[in-house]
Each structure stands twice: as structure tokens, then as C-alpha cells.
Design a protein around this motif. Structure first.
Motif, short mmCIF file in Angstrom:
data_model
loop_
_atom_site.label_atom_id
_atom_site.label_comp_id
_atom_site.label_asym_id
_atom_site.label_seq_id
_atom_site.Cartn_x
_atom_site.Cartn_y
_atom_site.Cartn_z
N SER A 88 -72.35 -74.96 -1.28
CA SER A 88 -71.76 -76.29 -1.20
C SER A 88 -70.99 -76.60 -2.47
O SER A 88 -71.16 -75.95 -3.50
CB SER A 88 -72.86 -77.34 -0.94
N ALA A 89 -70.14 -77.63 -2.39
CA ALA A 89 -69.25 -77.95 -3.51
C ALA A 89 -70.01 -78.59 -4.67
O ALA A 89 -70.96 -79.35 -4.47
CB ALA A 89 -68.15 -78.90 -3.03
N ALA A 90 -69.58 -78.27 -5.87
CA ALA A 90 -70.14 -78.87 -7.08
C ALA A 90 -69.03 -79.07 -8.08
O ALA A 90 -68.18 -78.19 -8.25
CB ALA A 90 -71.23 -77.97 -7.66
N PHE A 91 -69.00 -80.23 -8.73
CA PHE A 91 -68.06 -80.45 -9.83
C PHE A 91 -68.81 -80.36 -11.15
O PHE A 91 -69.89 -80.93 -11.30
CB PHE A 91 -67.37 -81.81 -9.70
N VAL A 92 -68.24 -79.61 -12.07
CA VAL A 92 -68.85 -79.44 -13.39
C VAL A 92 -67.75 -79.72 -14.40
O VAL A 92 -66.80 -78.94 -14.52
CB VAL A 92 -69.40 -78.01 -13.55
N LYS A 97 -59.61 -75.79 -10.53
CA LYS A 97 -59.40 -77.15 -11.01
C LYS A 97 -58.76 -77.95 -9.88
O LYS A 97 -57.92 -77.42 -9.13
CB LYS A 97 -58.51 -77.16 -12.25
N ILE A 98 -59.20 -79.19 -9.75
CA ILE A 98 -58.69 -80.07 -8.69
C ILE A 98 -57.96 -81.22 -9.37
O ILE A 98 -58.54 -81.90 -10.22
CB ILE A 98 -59.86 -80.61 -7.82
N PRO A 99 -56.70 -81.44 -9.01
CA PRO A 99 -55.91 -82.45 -9.73
C PRO A 99 -56.43 -83.87 -9.52
O PRO A 99 -56.86 -84.23 -8.41
CB PRO A 99 -54.49 -82.28 -9.17
N ASN A 147 -63.44 -79.50 -12.60
CA ASN A 147 -63.66 -78.12 -12.17
C ASN A 147 -64.56 -78.08 -10.94
O ASN A 147 -65.64 -78.66 -10.94
CB ASN A 147 -64.37 -77.33 -13.28
N LEU A 148 -64.11 -77.34 -9.93
CA LEU A 148 -64.89 -77.16 -8.71
C LEU A 148 -65.56 -75.80 -8.73
O LEU A 148 -64.90 -74.78 -8.97
CB LEU A 148 -63.98 -77.28 -7.49
N VAL A 149 -66.87 -75.77 -8.47
CA VAL A 149 -67.60 -74.51 -8.31
C VAL A 149 -68.47 -74.65 -7.06
O VAL A 149 -68.25 -75.54 -6.25
CB VAL A 149 -68.46 -74.20 -9.56
N GLN A 150 -69.44 -73.77 -6.89
CA GLN A 150 -70.31 -73.89 -5.72
C GLN A 150 -71.78 -73.75 -6.12
O GLN A 150 -72.10 -73.19 -7.16
CB GLN A 150 -69.96 -72.85 -4.66
N THR A 151 -72.64 -74.29 -5.26
CA THR A 151 -74.08 -74.17 -5.49
C THR A 151 -74.56 -72.83 -4.94
O THR A 151 -73.81 -72.10 -4.30
CB THR A 151 -74.85 -75.29 -4.76
N THR A 152 -75.82 -72.52 -5.20
CA THR A 152 -76.43 -71.30 -4.67
C THR A 152 -76.40 -71.26 -3.15
O THR A 152 -76.60 -70.21 -2.55
CB THR A 152 -77.90 -71.21 -5.13
#
Lengths: 556, 556
Positions: A262-266, A39-41, A254-259
């Protein structure tokens, strides 16, 4: 080809702090949820950077039961943009557990264009939906308890409009009676459960500016009406602080990553058929703080998702998309062209061309907002080159819109380079104009509904149930007629009838019910037979999900 | 003195990886949930180390509405043990959101003996309860859908015994009717919600050996009975794999820290009045893998928590506590001595001594298991030295049990040094004997219930409702009579009547209902008017919880 989950498992994930650092998020601000999710504030959002970032909306033609692949294209486009050297971040809505175990399966992209770890994202993720479910049902319990405990004081409500929610497809909970048994079981009342994405708290989380704005909106939620007609709110119940506390972490994107790492927010995730259907404003702005190009999506077809994205999300947040990409598939076009569902995988040039009407109408609508539009053709293995070329010619020559094939499902970012180049080029040469909303805040509720239904959907007339008329009067009386309208209707048609495909026109559009979301600051108008709590099919996906040697199977 | 949350906020937390490393958990095995919470994978449990570790159970005299401070003493003892140079870890159950927003407030210890970060532990924590709620209600939805979809095939159940759950105190949901409205809303049925800690899935999670055992138990859950009397299970519904997937992360114990930075596991959490009331076996074994001394607690009074800890948790896991510590307070003893609740804070030597009967009876019971018993006196500011000395003399001279004052609430570990030294000394010199269970597996269900009710509670006779008798017959017919019995009854009395304090004897003990937990492998016998879904008081704690300048207030 491997299944989505096999592909997901085959990819070595980066530590999420590394993913964050790569886009400039300071490591010490990253709050890990496991190794690969954080999580990114919200305090990191920088409005100046938001203004400079290029926002791209991905939407789609009218949905088929199998979906058009909007999420896959959104992720694929971000992969393609990164591939050609741009700093691109994708911002998506969170999947809901209900459909994941029901008909639809997961909702984290597909093939080589996924957000990862897909099994966590598709399941409990960081618990945002659970926090919303908790907060919503805590209000229900506190409300019913208030009524129970204050019976003797003569307090009561003429009408309760606050339902309960669960993130599950449970048709049996749509309409229930609570408080049965001895009098200590509370007051007997009609109630019901909606699915969590339909919760007003979900809409509030997605539209809130910050935690203070969240609390203010929660205070304003109307739970019911007193006998004198005045609303009874969460503020009067005295628990807005406690409910906000339950959402304290959920509000952070929420920060995750792509395949491709790279960064992705969901973050956030109402459905566009029953709610406004976009990821949170905060996640979009967070992505725009750290990305030069931000790809976001709006649920289902452009009639539902894109319309609400512009008229609600952008209006409320000041966001201005530089470009709108509409996703089309050959199968979807054939379905809209009248080809039966079991034959849409076969080549059928006539059926395909018959289906152009649906695409054309969506593009016309998107342009009415002042948007520059591109068509992303989401290629499936069964599509012929001839079909692709026919659609390309139709788009470029007949409609005058850019066209690119997306093959990210099979090839990852490499398969979206054509699309990415076209996107960058178009934003440079011919970005969208400032948004031209479909209605003004000053329009009446009926005018707003009619401008959407007649000008965008193609209805000839809007009719209202007696109950809807009553609520509209109440809205005027309460002085909240300036709220935008959020239409809940089927995703399978421009009309409110899920069986009418294509580019239907001149239909009657019936508003069955109106729900006031005073906290979300919007008016939900329910058209046709759309249900806010879905059911499960005869053979739900849950029957195919399993854990074998520690690995999850059957999520897609 | 500062409030619990003020104390919690004033303490600078260690990074959780550091806390883990300090007890020998490899950093790379630590899965962070934020900076200060982690999940530790179950494969780290080492049965050889478990055998060598010293397990200490903390239980209590019969509860008062304010609580006796069992959790505070458990944490305090662990602090004290660390203070005198022992490697001690505390293993606790997770708090439930329902009581946290209702009457009780938080459940993470108090004063300078807390587990931290208390506001996260008391709220969503790592989402274990949410995962259980999801899994439980997913089964409900899948079951109702199965019945709905298979009506035409002639499939039906004579009786459904699977309820729904929510982690909220909501009296209105105790008894409901679902499936109202059009026929597409499913079959109309009676249903109801229990609080999540009462879920059979909670018991399964707390009793499972590993993920395979968890899945096996979920398969065995009985949802209802066919018309021929045969049970219908989750396995037959075909979704045990999917439900196990929802619990994949929840099964891993949660690591947090105490107010003095030592390791603490907080995992699982049924209530001992409606379920077996202990933290997970996996968390206890994990703590024993990394700690030489492990302090664990069992909910409410020793009649409920400790009995189930020995007869269910220890029997199933092979755990053998070296010592049992029973917590007493002067206020609690006075209440049991007949002093009215509003006067128990005043010195009252006669009332205090009148209350010894409750303590004596619990100690007698604990000794019947072969346990060595110590009394930990949980000191409150209003207690006089004379009161403390009177209780000490009673314990040491009259009962022949060790006695120590716990002052960890006010002083942290320093205030529990006396207790810690006594614990270590007693374990060295006079550890408990191997457990002598109250009943054998081969006893009939009635015999098991009677041995608990008559020998431990002090009932003269056990009576059964007609319905209970019917279920007991069914249990025998099904060949599952060897399961242990889990009695659900009020925590406020040895009897099933919450109004009878002290050391009540010779009462009739009535079994109202029997619930088969075939997955948890236990028989729940419901006595008296105990409710598996609590209600909220007139002024719930939620009215005092708020967020001010980013800080949570009102959690205690």
C-alpha cells in the motif's frame, strides 16, 4: 524471526507507478527515483479532499532507549485499515543517516510493518536531507564570504546565530572555530554544526505551504544581528532565490510502499526532541488527498511530538486529527515503573502497574487538546497474556479509553485488524473535538513555555538563563512573540532530565537557550542539556553494516 | 542569443529509457531518477566492446578565467559524430555545486551543445556528490569518536591526515579547530574541510573497477598514523562495509541526453587542479560498451587533465585513446600572448600569434604520449575569419596537426560536422600509438614528479618542503612508491604560479605538501598555493540564481 532487512528483501515490491495508480495518483505525475520510489508534485494536493479525509495521529508513551515502536504501529495500523477494506495511507518522517549509523539503526518500521525499500529510505533516499544540508551550508558559506568581502566597507555583525549542519552524529563538530590560518581563510569565528534534522531549513520544508511560501520563509531566516541590534536576514544576503532552487525537488513528498504494497509517504524529518518532529505538512495533505484514512506519527513521546503536532503543525496547517493513538509497550511501562533496564523483559506485574502513571499522564495531556484517545499495545514476544490483560483493563476500565493489541511486527496487517476496527469504530462514534491548543498566539513567550511545561510536563516552575531572558526581550521588541514555541528537551522524561522516568511532577524546568527560527516562524526553547548534534556510542551501528554479495546487512 | 538555460528549456527532452534504448541499453536495466536521468548498473560493461570502441580525449590549452569551452566542444563533437551517422556517446565529469554557486556557474556545456536536464545535472543530480560527502564525513565522525571513546584505553594517533569535505566554496572551513567546549564534545583537534571533488573517496569512485574494488580501496584509506609510525586505516576502524553501503548507488554511471537527444554519461568529478580530474572509469567503459565513438574530457589544460588522464586513468584501466583533441580559443591564445584580459575580445593578430607558444607546448606534450592530436577551434561570435585562418595555417602548416572549427555552441551538431569528419578520418588513417607514459611505476616519487614538472611543464628544477621530503621517505618505507603521482597545481599556468601565462619555461617548481591517497592508490603532490577548498568571489553567482514561476534562472 527474520531480521528487518531479511523481511524487507523477501518481499516482492510493486512498481511505484502501480502503487500510485492504486490510490488514484495519475501515472504521468509520478516522478520515479529508481523503480520503487517516486516524488509526487505538490500541485496534486486537493484541500477539499483533505477536509474529508480522516487523520489519525500516532504518538507514544515516554521513550526507552530501544524505542516504543511508534513507526511500526503507524505502518501496522495503515496495513490493518487496508486489510479491513479502508483506503489508508501512512505519512512518516524520513530517517536521518546520523542515528542510522549510530545507536538507533534505521527508522522505517520493523518486522512485517515496514516501509520499503527500507535500505534506500534509511540511506540517501531521494536526497531531501542532502538538499537541506547543502542549502543550509551554502547560506553559511555565503554569509561568511559576505562578512569577509565587506570588511573593508565597514560591514560587520555583532553576533552570528546561523550554525552549519551535517547529517551525521559528530560530537567533535558541536563547537568549532573557523577561519583560522591566513587572512584569506576568512574571519576567525566561533561556529558549530547541528545535525541536519535540527536545521531551520528542515522545519521550513516541513511547514511550508508551497514553493513560494518556502522562498518567503527562507528570506526571513535571521542569520545574525547588526551592531545596531537589527537582524540580518537571508533576504539581505540576496540569495533566497538560489537557496530555494536547491530545495525545488526536496519540497515534493516521497511515495514508497508498505510491506503489503500500500502507499506510504515519507517526507521531511526533524527530531521531536530538538525540533518540531513531524513529517511535512505537504506529505500529510498529499496522503489525505488520496487516502480516506491517513495515519501519521509525531516523534518520541506525546509530550514532545504530539504537543508540537497540535500546537505547531495543526495550528499552522488547519489540520484536525479525528483520533490520537498512543503506543505503549510492557517493557516501556515497566521501565517507567522503576524496573531496571536489564530486567524489563521479565514478567513483573507490579513494575508494570507502577508504570501506568506515565501512560495516564500522556492520555490526560492528549485529552486536554480535545482528542479522542486509543491505546495501541505494541506486543513483543516476551509479553505475557496476563500483562496484556492487565493493561487492557487499566485502559478500558480505569481510563475509559479504547485498547487494542498491535501485532503487526510479527503478522503484518493481519496483526493490526483489532486495532484498525477499533480506530474506524471510534472515529465514527466519537471523533475528536476541534483542537483546543495549549496556548494562544497572543500569550507571551514565557506564558507559552509555562503552559506547556507546567500544564503538560508537570513542572512547578520555569526558570530562564540570563541569555534566554535577553532573547525573549528581543523577540518582543521584534514583534514576533506570536510565533508558537518549540521546546527542545530530552525524549526520555517529562522533565528536562533524561534520568527521571515515570510521571515525574513538581520539578523546576530550566530554559538554557532560545533560538529564533524566523523562517520557520517558531521560537525554539532549549531546556536542560539536550544537544542539537548527537554523538556516537563506543560501538556504533556502522561497525555492523556491510555489503555482502550486493546485499546490505546490518540495517534494521 | 538565448542563455544556456533558455536553450535548455526550449528543447523537448526524450524519456531517458528511450535514449537508453537508442544505444542498445535494455530498458529493464534503466533505473530512472526522474524522467530524464537514469543510473545504469555497472554489470552491463562489456570489456570486449570496450576494446572495439574508439576513445577520443578532449583537452585544452591553459585555461582562462572564462574557460575555454572544453565541455562544450566535447558535447559538440559527440553531436557532430552522431550527425554524420556515427554512434557516439560523450562521457563527462559531474559539476560541483561549489563553483556553480560561486564564480564559474554551471558545467554542463553551453549554447546548443549541452547535456540535459542541465539544471538537475548542475544541482543535486543523482546525489553522487552528496553520497561522497556523507561517506567522507561519516568516516571523520567515526574516527573522532573512536579516538574519543578509546582515550581511556590508551589509544591515540600521532597525526590525523583525514580532513572533512563539503560541496561548497567555503574559505572559512579550510582551517578549523574541532572538539571545543566540554570534554563530551570530543578531543580538541585541528581539522579542515576540502571541497567534495578533492575527497579521496571521489578519486576512489572514479578509479574503482567495481563495488568490491571500491570496498577494498576504502579499507586501505589511511586516516592517520599511530605513535609507532604505522598507518591507521578505515579497515582498522571497522567501517569499510558501512561506507561502501553509502556508495552503493553512487558507483553506477548516470545517463542523460545531449541537446540533440543522444546518450551522454555524466559521472564522478574531481577537479584536475586538485585531483585527477576525469569522470569515472566505469562511465567511460559504459559509454564505450554502447558507443562506437566515445568522447571524454579531462579537466582544465592538458598539463593537468590530459597528463593525469593518461598517466593515472588510462594506466589503471588499460584504456587507449585513439585520438586527442585539444581545444583552443582566440581569446585564450591572445591572453597567453600577453593581451590584457579586458582587450582579448578585440581583434589582435600579433597578440594571437604571440600566444601560439602555449598551444605548441601542449601539443608537444600530448605527442610525447604517442597521441595523434587535432586542434578544435572553439569559435566565439567576436572571432574574425582572419584570426581563424591564421590559427588554421599555424596548426596545419607549422605544427602538422589537423584543425577544425567547432561551432556547436551556436549551431549544435551541425556546427561540429567539420570537426567530426576530421576526427573519424584521422582515427582511420593515423590513430594514436599505444600510450607512452611519462614515468614508470618503478621510478621514485621524486623522479615521477620531476619527469612531469621538467619534461611536460618546463620546470628547470623541483624543490621540496621539508614536510614533503618527510612524507616521501614515509611512502618509500611503506612500500607504496609505485603509485602514480597526481600533481595539484593552479590551472592558469604551466608553472605553479597562476599569474604566469603563455609557455613559461625554466622555473622552479616547489612541492609544498604530499598527501597519501592509499585508497585511490596515488600520491597527491601539492605545488604552489593551490587550495583544496576554493573561496567565493565578492558577488557570487548565487546572487543571480532564482526561481521564477517554477523556472530556474541564472544557471549557465
Amino acid at each position: 524471526m527474520k531480521s528487518d532487512i531479511e523481511i524487507a528483501r523477501s518481499i516482492e515490491l510493486k512498481k511505484i507507478k502501480q502503487v500510485a495508480e492504486n490510490v488514484g495518483i495519475p501515472r504521468e505525475e509520478v516522478e520515479n527515483y529508481g523503480r520503487y520510489i517516486a516524488k509526487i508534485p505538490t500541485h496534486l494536493i486537493d484541500e477539499e479532499k483533505v477536509k474529508k479525509s480522516n487523520l489519525i495521529l500516532v504518538t507514544a508513551i515516554t521513550a526507552t532507549k530501544a524505542g516504543i515502536g511508534k513507526t511500526t504501529v503507524s505502518i501496522g495500523l495503515a496495513l490493518g485499515l487496508n486489510k479491513i477494506g479502508k483506503k489508508a495511507i501512512v505519512a512518516l518522517r524520513e530517517p536521518s543517516l546520523g542515528p542510522c549509523f549510530g545507536m538507533k539503526g534505521g527508522a522505517a518500521g520493523g518486522g512485517y510493518a515496514q516501509v520499503l525499500p527500507m535500505e534506500k529510505i534509511n540511506l540517501h533516499f531521494t536526497g531531501d536531507f542532502h538538499a537541506i544540508t547543502s542549502a543550509h551550508n551554502m547560506i553559511s558559506a555565503l554569509l561568511d564570504n559576505y562578512l569577509y568581502q565587506h570588511q573593508a566597507d565597514g560591514f560587520g555583525l555583532k553576533e552570528i546565530i546561523w550554525q552549519r549542519v551535517l547529517d551525521v552524529n559528530d560530537r567533535s563538530l558541536r563547537s568549532i572555530v573557523t577561519g583560522l590560518g591566513p587572512s584569506t581563510n576568512g574571519i576567525t569565528e566561533e561556529s558549530g554544526f547541528d545535525i541536519t534534522p535540527a536545521s531551520e531549513i528542515m522545519a521550513i520544508l516541513c511547514l511550508a505551504k508551497d514553493i513560494d511560501d518556502l522562498k518567503r520563509r527562507i528570506e526571513n531566516i535571521i542569520l545574525g544581528f547588526r551592531f545596531d541590534g537589527c537582524p540580518f536576514t537571508v533576504k539581505e544576503l540576496g540569495v533566497a532565490g538560489a537557496i530555494t532552487v536547491l530545495l525545488k525537488d526536496a519540497i515534493n513528498p516521497n511515495l514508497v510502499q508498505t510491506t503489503e504494497g500500500s502507499a506510504a509517504f515519507v517526507h521531511g524529518g526533524p527530531f521531536a526532541n530538538i525540533a518540531h518532529g513531524c513529517n511535512s505538512i505537504l506529505a500529510t495533505k498529499m496522503a489525505m488527498t488520496f487516502g480516506d484514512y491517513v495515519v501519521t506519527e509525531a516523534g518520541f513521546g506525546a509530550d514532545l511530538g504530539a504537543e508540537k503536532f497540535y500546537n505547531i503543525k495543526c495550528r499552522k496547517s488547519g489540520l484536525q486529527p479525528k483520533l490520537t493513538v498512543i503506543v505503549a509497550t510492557a517493557q516501556g511501562l515497566k521501565m517507567h515503573g522503576g524496573v531496571s533496564l536489564d530486567r524489563i523483559k521479565e514478567p513483573n506485574m507490579e513494575g508494570l502497574q507502577q508504570g501506568f502513571g506515565n501512560l495516564d499522564k500522556h492520555i490526560r495531556n492528549l485529552r486536554s487538546f480535545g482528542q479522542t484517545v486509543l491505546v495501541a499495545f505494541n506486543r513483543f514476544a516476551s509479553d505475557t497474556d496476563e500483562e496484556v490483560e492487565t493493561i487492557r483493563r487499566h485502559c478500558e476500565e480505569k481510563l475509559g479509553v479504547g485498547f487494542a493489541v498491535n501485532n503487526a511486527f510479527a503478522e503484518g496487517g493481519e496483526g493490526a485488524v483489532e486495532l484498525a476496527n477499533l480506530v474506524v469504530d471510534t472515529i465514527e462514534k466519537k471523533p475528536s473535538e476541534p483542537l483546543n491548543f495549549s496556548y494562544s498566539e497572543n500569550d507571551s513567550v514565557e506564558q507559552k513555555i509555562e503552559k506547556i511545561a507546567c500544564n503538560l510536563y508537570g513542572a512547578s516552575v520555569v526558570t530562564y538563563s540570563i541569555h534566554s531572558r535577553k532573547i525573549i526581550k528581543l523577540i518582543e521588541k521584534m514583534g514576533i512573540g506570536h510565533y508558537p514555541v518549540c521546546i527542545a528537551k530530552t525524549q526520555y522524561s517529562f522533565s528536562a532530565d533524561p534520568k527521571i522516568y515515570g510521571a515525574v511532577n513538581n520539578f523546576e524546568f530550566h530554559i538554557k537557550d532560545i533560538v529564533i527560527n524566523n523562517g520557520a516562524e517558531m521560537i525554539v526553547a532549549i531546556a536542560g542539556e539536550i544537544l542539537r548534534m548527537p554523538g556516537l556510542p563506543k560501538e556504533p551501528q556502522a561497525m555492523h553494516i556491510d555489503i555482502v554479495d550486493g546485499n546490505i546487512e546490518g540495517l534494521s
